[in-house]
Design a protein around this motif. Sequence first.
Motif, PDB file in Angstrom:
ATOM      1  N   GLY A 104      38.115  -6.511  40.530  1.00  0.00           N
ATOM      2  CA  GLY A 104      37.040  -6.381  41.594  1.00  0.00           C
ATOM      3  C   GLY A 104      35.996  -5.400  41.464  1.00  0.00           C
ATOM      4  O   GLY A 104      35.437  -5.562  42.387  1.00  0.00           O
ATOM      5  N   ILE A 105      35.779  -4.615  40.404  1.00  0.00           N
ATOM      6  CA  ILE A 105      34.916  -4.310  40.007  1.00  0.00           C
ATOM      7  C   ILE A 105      33.450  -4.763  39.631  1.00  0.00           C
ATOM      8  O   ILE A 105      32.222  -4.486  40.293  1.00  0.00           O
ATOM      9  N   ALA A 106      33.750  -5.833  38.543  1.00  0.00           N
ATOM     10  CA  ALA A 106      32.807  -6.315  38.095  1.00  0.00           C
ATOM     11  C   ALA A 106      32.380  -7.280  39.194  1.00  0.00           C
ATOM     12  O   ALA A 106      30.941  -7.891  39.262  1.00  0.00           O
TER      13      ALA A 106
ATOM     14  N   GLY B 201      39.443   3.772  43.940  1.00  0.00           N
ATOM     15  CA  GLY B 201      39.666   4.860  43.363  1.00  0.00           C
ATOM     16  C   GLY B 201      39.956   5.347  42.049  1.00  0.00           C
ATOM     17  O   GLY B 201      40.844   6.655  41.138  1.00  0.00           O
ATOM     18  N   ALA B 202      40.911   4.728  41.938  1.00  0.00           N
ATOM     19  CA  ALA B 202      42.363   4.080  40.581  1.00  0.00           C
ATOM     20  C   ALA B 202      41.973   3.238  39.896  1.00  0.00           C
ATOM     21  O   ALA B 202      42.833   2.176  39.232  1.00  0.00           O
ATOM     22  N   THR B 203      41.075   3.277  39.152  1.00  0.00           N
ATOM     23  CA  THR B 203      40.352   2.094  37.849  1.00  0.00           C
ATOM     24  C   THR B 203      39.469   2.378  36.905  1.00  0.00           C
ATOM     25  O   THR B 203      39.071   3.650  37.007  1.00  0.00           O
ATOM     26  N   ASP B 204      39.360   1.405  35.921  1.00  0.00           N
ATOM     27  CA  ASP B 204      38.584   1.800  34.920  1.00  0.00           C
ATOM     28  C   ASP B 204      37.039   0.447  35.737  1.00  0.00           C
ATOM     29  O   ASP B 204      37.375   0.643  36.830  1.00  0.00           O
ATOM     30  N   GLY B 205      35.952   0.955  35.096  1.00  0.00           N
ATOM     31  CA  GLY B 205      34.736   0.738  35.120  1.00  0.00           C
ATOM     32  C   GLY B 205      34.308  -0.764  34.324  1.00  0.00           C
ATOM     33  O   GLY B 205      32.795  -0.962  34.328  1.00  0.00           O
ATOM     34  N   VAL B 206      35.418  -1.652  33.957  1.00  0.00           N
ATOM     35  CA  VAL B 206      34.746  -2.505  33.189  1.00  0.00           C
ATOM     36  C   VAL B 206      33.919  -2.856  33.508  1.00  0.00           C
ATOM     37  O   VAL B 206      34.562  -3.819  34.405  1.00  0.00           O
TER      38      VAL B 206
ATOM     39  N   VAL C  87      24.295   4.879  40.008  1.00  0.00           N
ATOM     40  CA  VAL C  87      26.180   4.677  39.569  1.00  0.00           C
ATOM     41  C   VAL C  87      26.876   4.760  38.445  1.00  0.00           C
ATOM     42  O   VAL C  87      27.538   3.471  38.323  1.00  0.00           O
ATOM     43  N   GLU C  88      26.040   4.851  37.650  1.00  0.00           N
ATOM     44  CA  GLU C  88      26.559   5.140  36.633  1.00  0.00           C
ATOM     45  C   GLU C  88      26.428   4.064  35.469  1.00  0.00           C
ATOM     46  O   GLU C  88      27.517   3.616  35.378  1.00  0.00           O
ATOM     47  N   TYR C  89      26.179   3.069  35.824  1.00  0.00           N
ATOM     48  CA  TYR C  89      26.040   1.372  35.149  1.00  0.00           C
ATOM     49  C   TYR C  89      24.971   1.520  34.011  1.00  0.00           C
ATOM     50  O   TYR C  89      24.629   1.907  33.568  1.00  0.00           O
ATOM     51  N   GLY C  90      25.942   2.052  32.862  1.00  0.00           N
ATOM     52  CA  GLY C  90      25.776   1.491  31.592  1.00  0.00           C
ATOM     53  C   GLY C  90      25.954  -0.339  30.706  1.00  0.00           C
ATOM     54  O   GLY C  90      26.801  -0.890  30.664  1.00  0.00           O
ATOM     55  N   LEU C  91      24.111  -0.861  31.027  1.00  0.00           N
ATOM     56  CA  LEU C  91      24.217  -2.762  31.249  1.00  0.00           C
ATOM     57  C   LEU C  91      24.823  -2.711  29.062  1.00  0.00           C
ATOM     58  O   LEU C  91      25.213  -4.098  29.625  1.00  0.00           O
ATOM     59  N   GLU C  92      24.426  -2.156  28.252  1.00  0.00           N
ATOM     60  CA  GLU C  92      24.646  -2.637  27.084  1.00  0.00           C
ATOM     61  C   GLU C  92      25.482  -2.133  26.272  1.00  0.00           C
ATOM     62  O   GLU C  92      25.267  -2.049  25.212  1.00  0.00           O
TER      63      GLU C  92
ATOM     64  N   GLY D 162      29.126  -4.165  30.873  1.00  0.00           N
ATOM     65  CA  GLY D 162      28.690  -2.868  30.881  1.00  0.00           C
ATOM     66  C   GLY D 162      30.238  -2.107  30.758  1.00  0.00           C
ATOM     67  O   GLY D 162      31.261  -2.658  31.112  1.00  0.00           O
ATOM     68  N   LYS D 163      29.514  -0.899  31.823  1.00  0.00           N
ATOM     69  CA  LYS D 163      30.839  -0.404  32.690  1.00  0.00           C
ATOM     70  C   LYS D 163      29.762   0.266  33.541  1.00  0.00           C
ATOM     71  O   LYS D 163      28.695   1.335  33.410  1.00  0.00           O
ATOM     72  N   VAL D 164      30.716   1.343  35.055  1.00  0.00           N
ATOM     73  CA  VAL D 164      30.126   1.424  36.249  1.00  0.00           C
ATOM     74  C   VAL D 164      31.325   3.005  36.402  1.00  0.00           C
ATOM     75  O   VAL D 164      32.344   2.432  36.110  1.00  0.00           O
ATOM     76  N   ASN D 165      30.525   3.295  37.064  1.00  0.00           N
ATOM     77  CA  ASN D 165      31.687   4.317  37.715  1.00  0.00           C
ATOM     78  C   ASN D 165      31.883   4.260  39.075  1.00  0.00           C
ATOM     79  O   ASN D 165      31.150   3.480  40.132  1.00  0.00           O
ATOM     80  N   PRO D 166      32.614   2.935  39.441  1.00  0.00           N
ATOM     81  CA  PRO D 166      33.687   2.395  40.598  1.00  0.00           C
ATOM     82  C   PRO D 166      33.574   3.305  41.600  1.00  0.00           C
ATOM     83  O   PRO D 166      33.208   2.147  42.543  1.00  0.00           O
ATOM     84  N   LEU D 167      34.154   4.550  41.695  1.00  0.00           N
ATOM     85  CA  LEU D 167      33.879   5.753  42.880  1.00  0.00           C
ATOM     86  C   LEU D 167      33.091   5.776  43.708  1.00  0.00           C
ATOM     87  O   LEU D 167      32.205   5.070  44.490  1.00  0.00           O
TER      88      LEU D 167
END
Length: 384
Positions: free
Chosen positions: A351-353, A41-46, A79-84, A143-148
């Motif tokens: 850890g998110i990836a 809950g306290a991170t980027d989502g790379v 989960v708001e995953y932006g693939l590219e 990509g990027k994602v919403n980790p929460l």
Amino acid sequence: MYDVIVMGGGIIGCSVAWQLSKLGKKVLIVERTDIASGSAGATDGVVGYHTKKPGPQLDLAVQSIEMFKTLNEELGMDVEYGLEAGGIQPVENKEQWDMLSAMAEEQRKSGVDIRMISAREACQIEPNLNPDIYGALYSPTGGKVNPLALTVAFSRAAKKLGAEIMTNTEVTGFIIEEGRAKGVVTSKGEFRADAIVNACGSWAGKVAKLAGLDLPIKPRKGQLAVTEPIGPYLTATVQCALYNVIKFRPETIKDQTVLKLGSSLSIEQQESGGLIIGGTREFVDYEGENTFEAVETMMKRAVRFFPALKDVSVIRFFSGFRPYTPDGLSLLGEVKTLPGFYMAAGHEGDGIALAPITGKLIAELIVTGKTSYDISDFSPNRFL
Ligand SMILES: Cc1cc2nc3c(=O)[nH]c(=O)nc-3n(C[C@H](O)[C@H](O)[C@H](O)COP(=O)(O)OP(=O)(O)OC[C@H]3O[C@@H](n4cnc5c(N)ncnc54)[C@H](O)[C@@H]3O)c2cc1C
């Protein structure tokens, strides 16, 4: 009595619990505060390749990122995953260029597209980027994602399959019989299981210690700022070149302030329009405060690469802890000196990836005794 008790309701614990539940196991998650209350809950989502240490960690990320493509569907939640989205690391001088070029060459051995590009090409991809750069490292496919959202989605999907979740419950000890882990002692009583998984992130070393295990996981703080929502500004995730240098080659940094704060830049735009700005890496135990020194450094780095940000409002500062390990690799697997005790922790800034693949492999290991992908490089036993 449970089949498996997972300690820690972060992104790793919830992923492990979901995968175990899919394999028909009766799972209990024991979480000290609440789901996603730790780093998730306290991170980027790379979710990119270019920020991974060349070698086993990047190879594992390749496996994990493949899994992101179907997560929305499997978990039944966006989960708001932006693939590219891609990832760019602007480089400021020849020394950084040479260092990142060498790292990229190593990273390409994992079969990923990571290359050096000119300043002009970088600005074509991200038009708001300051053209006053030496060049950039570019990875078009991360990509990027919403980790929460992803952590909550894992926990809900596990619950749907029968997993139980106990929040506000702290693990304070273990039930150990005949040299085998048989359960946990918590602030709400004792619970027994055939296997227990330590997914306590930056606290995993402390929790392991309760079982007499000395495992070198410690917190590495990252400070973050969030801006007001703005119009479309960034597509890729951007980290300055120092980000990879500090993460993989800290011994090359001569400036002691840069080294102490781990001051680089990481910036990405969320679906809501807000920018998350971060990029510090500090060893300050569990001191979670935002400090003027780090915030000032982050903001200066942000404006150096994206000059127009000087007029954008920051609405929030916060911080999180990366679960650091000395060799940059996570700890995945059963502890040889304590059968039944599994580690799924120490993912530092990845850890998110790495959450999807970690859940899958730990569940396979517990249920079948083997994994579909070799995780021997990540064995916790390398430290015992
Ligand atoms: C600033 C920052 C930026 C980052 N950016 C990225 C990124 O862009 N991409 C990426 O992949 N990763 C990133 N990371 C790393 C990522 O956030 C972590 O690797 C990941 O969240 C770790 O997840 P976890 O589940 O292991 O730990 P956590 O999410 O911290 O979960 C551990 C849980 O264990 C619980 N716990 C602790 N002790 C006990 C106990 N005794 N009993 C019961 N429960 C306990 C805690 O309350 C917590 O909920 C970043 C991290 C930070 C701090």
